[in-house]
Design a protein around this motif. Structure first.
Motif, short mmCIF file in Angstrom:
data_model
loop_
_atom_site.label_atom_id
_atom_site.label_comp_id
_atom_site.label_asym_id
_atom_site.label_seq_id
_atom_site.Cartn_x
_atom_site.Cartn_y
_atom_site.Cartn_z
N ALA A 1 0.79 -1.23 0.00
CA ALA A 1 0.00 0.00 0.00
C ALA A 1 0.83 1.29 0.00
O ALA A 1 0.25 2.39 0.05
CB ALA A 1 -0.96 -0.01 1.18
N HIS A 2 2.14 1.17 -0.03
CA HIS A 2 2.96 2.38 -0.25
C HIS A 2 4.31 2.01 -0.82
O HIS A 2 5.10 1.30 -0.18
CB HIS A 2 3.17 3.17 1.04
CG HIS A 2 4.10 4.34 0.83
ND1 HIS A 2 3.83 5.35 -0.07
CD2 HIS A 2 5.32 4.65 1.36
CE1 HIS A 2 4.82 6.22 -0.08
NE2 HIS A 2 5.75 5.83 0.78
N THR A 3 4.59 2.51 -2.01
CA THR A 3 5.91 2.28 -2.59
C THR A 3 6.22 3.32 -3.66
O THR A 3 5.39 4.19 -3.97
CB THR A 3 6.03 0.84 -3.16
OG1 THR A 3 7.35 0.64 -3.63
CG2 THR A 3 5.03 0.61 -4.29
N HIS A 4 7.44 3.23 -4.15
CA HIS A 4 7.90 4.04 -5.28
C HIS A 4 8.63 3.04 -6.17
O HIS A 4 9.86 2.90 -6.07
CB HIS A 4 8.85 5.14 -4.82
CG HIS A 4 8.38 5.87 -3.59
ND1 HIS A 4 7.50 6.92 -3.63
CD2 HIS A 4 8.67 5.68 -2.26
CE1 HIS A 4 7.26 7.36 -2.40
NE2 HIS A 4 7.96 6.62 -1.55
N VAL A 5 7.88 2.30 -6.99
CA VAL A 5 8.44 1.10 -7.62
C VAL A 5 9.66 1.36 -8.49
O VAL A 5 10.57 0.53 -8.56
CB VAL A 5 7.37 0.33 -8.44
CG1 VAL A 5 6.39 -0.37 -7.53
CG2 VAL A 5 6.65 1.24 -9.43
N MET B 1 -0.54 11.06 0.81
CA MET B 1 0.65 11.88 1.10
C MET B 1 1.49 11.18 2.18
O MET B 1 0.95 10.54 3.08
CB MET B 1 0.22 13.27 1.59
CG MET B 1 1.36 14.23 1.85
SD MET B 1 0.82 15.95 2.04
CE MET B 1 -0.07 15.86 3.58
N HIS B 2 2.83 11.34 2.12
CA HIS B 2 3.67 10.98 3.25
C HIS B 2 3.29 11.91 4.41
O HIS B 2 3.16 13.12 4.21
CB HIS B 2 5.15 11.26 2.95
CG HIS B 2 5.74 10.38 1.88
ND1 HIS B 2 6.06 10.85 0.64
CD2 HIS B 2 6.09 9.08 1.89
CE1 HIS B 2 6.60 9.86 -0.08
NE2 HIS B 2 6.62 8.78 0.65
N LEU B 3 3.16 11.36 5.63
CA LEU B 3 2.73 12.22 6.73
C LEU B 3 3.29 11.73 8.06
O LEU B 3 3.26 10.52 8.35
CB LEU B 3 1.19 12.23 6.79
CG LEU B 3 0.55 13.14 7.84
CD1 LEU B 3 0.91 14.60 7.61
CD2 LEU B 3 -0.98 12.98 7.82
N PHE C 1 0.84 7.90 4.35
CA PHE C 1 1.93 6.93 4.39
C PHE C 1 2.87 7.23 5.56
O PHE C 1 3.27 8.38 5.74
CB PHE C 1 2.69 6.96 3.06
CG PHE C 1 1.77 6.98 1.86
CD1 PHE C 1 0.84 5.97 1.67
CD2 PHE C 1 1.81 8.02 0.95
CE1 PHE C 1 -0.03 5.99 0.58
CE2 PHE C 1 0.95 8.05 -0.15
CZ PHE C 1 0.03 7.03 -0.33
N HIS C 2 3.20 6.24 6.33
CA HIS C 2 4.09 6.25 7.49
C HIS C 2 3.36 6.52 8.80
O HIS C 2 3.17 5.63 9.60
CB HIS C 2 5.28 7.21 7.31
CG HIS C 2 6.19 6.79 6.20
ND1 HIS C 2 6.90 5.62 6.24
CD2 HIS C 2 6.47 7.36 4.99
CE1 HIS C 2 7.59 5.47 5.13
NE2 HIS C 2 7.35 6.51 4.33
N VAL C 3 2.99 7.79 9.09
CA VAL C 3 2.33 8.15 10.35
C VAL C 3 3.02 7.45 11.53
O VAL C 3 2.44 6.68 12.28
CB VAL C 3 0.80 7.84 10.33
CG1 VAL C 3 0.11 8.49 11.54
CG2 VAL C 3 0.16 8.38 9.05
N THR D 1 5.95 -1.39 1.53
CA THR D 1 7.40 -1.59 1.57
C THR D 1 8.15 -0.27 1.56
O THR D 1 9.32 -0.22 1.97
CB THR D 1 7.88 -2.40 0.35
OG1 THR D 1 7.46 -1.71 -0.84
CG2 THR D 1 7.32 -3.81 0.36
N ASP D 2 7.51 0.82 1.04
CA ASP D 2 8.22 2.03 0.64
C ASP D 2 9.13 1.65 -0.53
O ASP D 2 9.14 0.49 -0.97
CB ASP D 2 8.99 2.65 1.81
CG ASP D 2 9.05 4.19 1.71
OD1 ASP D 2 8.66 4.73 0.66
OD2 ASP D 2 9.50 4.84 2.67
N GLY D 3 9.90 2.59 -1.04
CA GLY D 3 10.65 2.33 -2.27
C GLY D 3 11.83 1.39 -2.07
O GLY D 3 12.33 1.22 -0.95
ZN LIG Z 1 7.61 6.79 0.53
#
Ligand SMILES: [Zn+2]
Length: 433
Positions: free
Chosen positions: A65-69, A214-216, A251-253, A302-304
């Protein structure tokens, strides 16, 4: 034509978390028709294509649910540095050299890794994003994605904010009605944007019927900067701008207090936890237990690949569980079932796609099958325990999205993987050219 997939186990992830032995999943036209005992489904569907997976477990596809492939291009390029040094000395200068062709190749690689290790859907933000839309379309994955935007122009893709808004409107038309791909409006983070840009992004999401993410609240320094600039912590700041909406995913929190969590709950927003990235960049530990008590939907990402460095959601479930246990000094924290829930049902919430994340009649046919014959998967006392604590992701032998097989028994069915590897080899050193 109905396809009947049979295996020793089916983990449904339905509301009762039913696990069925000697079970089958019947699929037709991209949807799940039925899930149940093989004997029964064989009677119900005598004329069908049979795929017997043997000693394996069929389960919902994992959702990243969050990445930068596309950052697979930068896997291993820079590690073990302080976050700002990592970004400013290594990552940003390399990214300035990216072209749409490179972004597409990077995306294809990450998509292949996800398909190989049992991920069927992802939520992505990056630059030259049209290339990533193309990659997901070609390889058959499900995705929410969009062009990331900051207040700093010109960006790699757009000369100014107006050009960004125009691009988003064009892409909204291009991908409207796609069966698997949906656009999101994705400002990068509170510390790389300003209130005017964020407000316009929110209005653009409404105008184009796109999702919003958004990253937050990723780092303590983000909280301090937000307090200095706006007199508010990042989450109340977003609330003051009207960004906490039911179509929003943050994303993150990592750094959230009780009031922050109340606000996220009131806004009915989803959160994506990225344990590997948060550990590797030393951002902190997200308060997963508290967020769930506030009934905030929590997914896993996973994030990028530059900050993880894999796109493997099986690894991520394992790390999510262990990180909560050590953080809370409580071995009952984040049990295996919860980690699996975040990677499936939570992913459905974060992608705002209610028809994925479980195996039930009427759901979209997004599923995988892990081989249970490998040494690390035996014996089976508790199948969910094996999936979360023992699997590596490489046990996966079948990946199906929307009823289409993307990977089966060692073969990628929607891409020429050898050709991809040759291309990756050929572009080596691109970041120095
Ligand atoms: Zn990210």
């Amino acid at each position: 034509m109905i396809s009947l997939y049979t295996a020793d186990y089916v983990v449904t992830q339905n509301d009762a978390r039913d696990i069925i032995r000697n079970a089958a999943v019947a699929v037709e036209d991209g949807r799940i028709l039925s899930v149940g005992h093989t004997d029964l489904l064989e009677i119900l569907f005598p004329e069908c294509r049979r795929v017997d997976l043997g000693h394996a477990v069929i389960m919902p596809g994992l959702i990243n649910a969050h990445t930068h492939v596309s950052m697979s291009l930068l896997r291993g390029y820079s590690d073990d540095k302080a976050l700002m040094d990592w970004l400013t000395q290594d990552i940003f200068p390399a990214e300035a050299k990216l072209t749409p062709e490179l972004v597409e190749l990077g995306a294809m690689f990450s998509l292949a890794e996800m398909i190989r290790t049992g991920t069927t859907a992802f939520y992505d933000m990056y630059m030259h994003q049209r290339s990533v839309f193309r990659a997901a379309d070609k390889l058959g994955m499900r995705a929410v994605m969009g062009e990331s935007v900051t207040q700093f122009f010109p960006s790699l893709t757009c000369k100014d904010a107006e050009a960004y808004f125009d691009l988003v409107r064009v892409q909204a038309d291009e991908w409207k009605g796609h069966p698997r791909i949906r656009q999101a409006i994705l400002p990068h983070a509170p510390y790389t944007t300003n209130p005017e840009l964020l407000t316009k992004c929110r209005a653009l999401a409404d105008e184009t019927q796109s999702l919003f993410g958004m990253h937050l609240a990723e780092t303590e320094s983000e909280t301090q900067t937000c307090l200095q600039n706006f007199g508010m912590r990042p989450i109340p700041y977003c609330e003051s701008l009207g960004l906490l909406q039911p179509d929003s995913t943050f994303f993150h929190v990592v750094h959230a207090d009780e009031r922050d969590m109340e606000l996220l709950n009131e806004g009915r927003c989803a959160v994506v936890h990225n344990p590997a990235s948060n550990m590797k960049l030393a951002s902190g530990v997200a308060p997963i237990g508290a967020m769930l008590r506030y009934r905030i939907p929590v997914a896993l990402g996973t994030d990028g690949p530059a900050s993880n460095n894999a796109q493997n959601m099986v690894r991520e479930m394992y790390m999510a569980s262990l990180l909560q246990k050590v953080q809370n000094l409580d071995s009952t924290a984040c049990p295996a079932q919860l980690a699996l829930d975040m990677a499936t049902r939570g992913g459905s919430d974060a992608l705002h796609e209610p028809l994925i994340g479980t195996l039930e009649p009427g759901m979209k046919a997004d599923f995988i099958a892990l081989d249970l014959t490998t040494p690390n998967m035996q014996p089976v006392h508790n199948i969910v325990s094996n999936i979360v604590y023992a699997a590596t992701g490489l046990e996966n032998k079948l990946t199906v999205v929307d009823g289409q097989e993307l990977y089966r028994d060692g073969k990628f069915l929607t891409c020429d993987y050898e050709a991809l590897c040759a291309e990756m080899k050929a572009i080596h050193g691109w970041e120095k050219k």
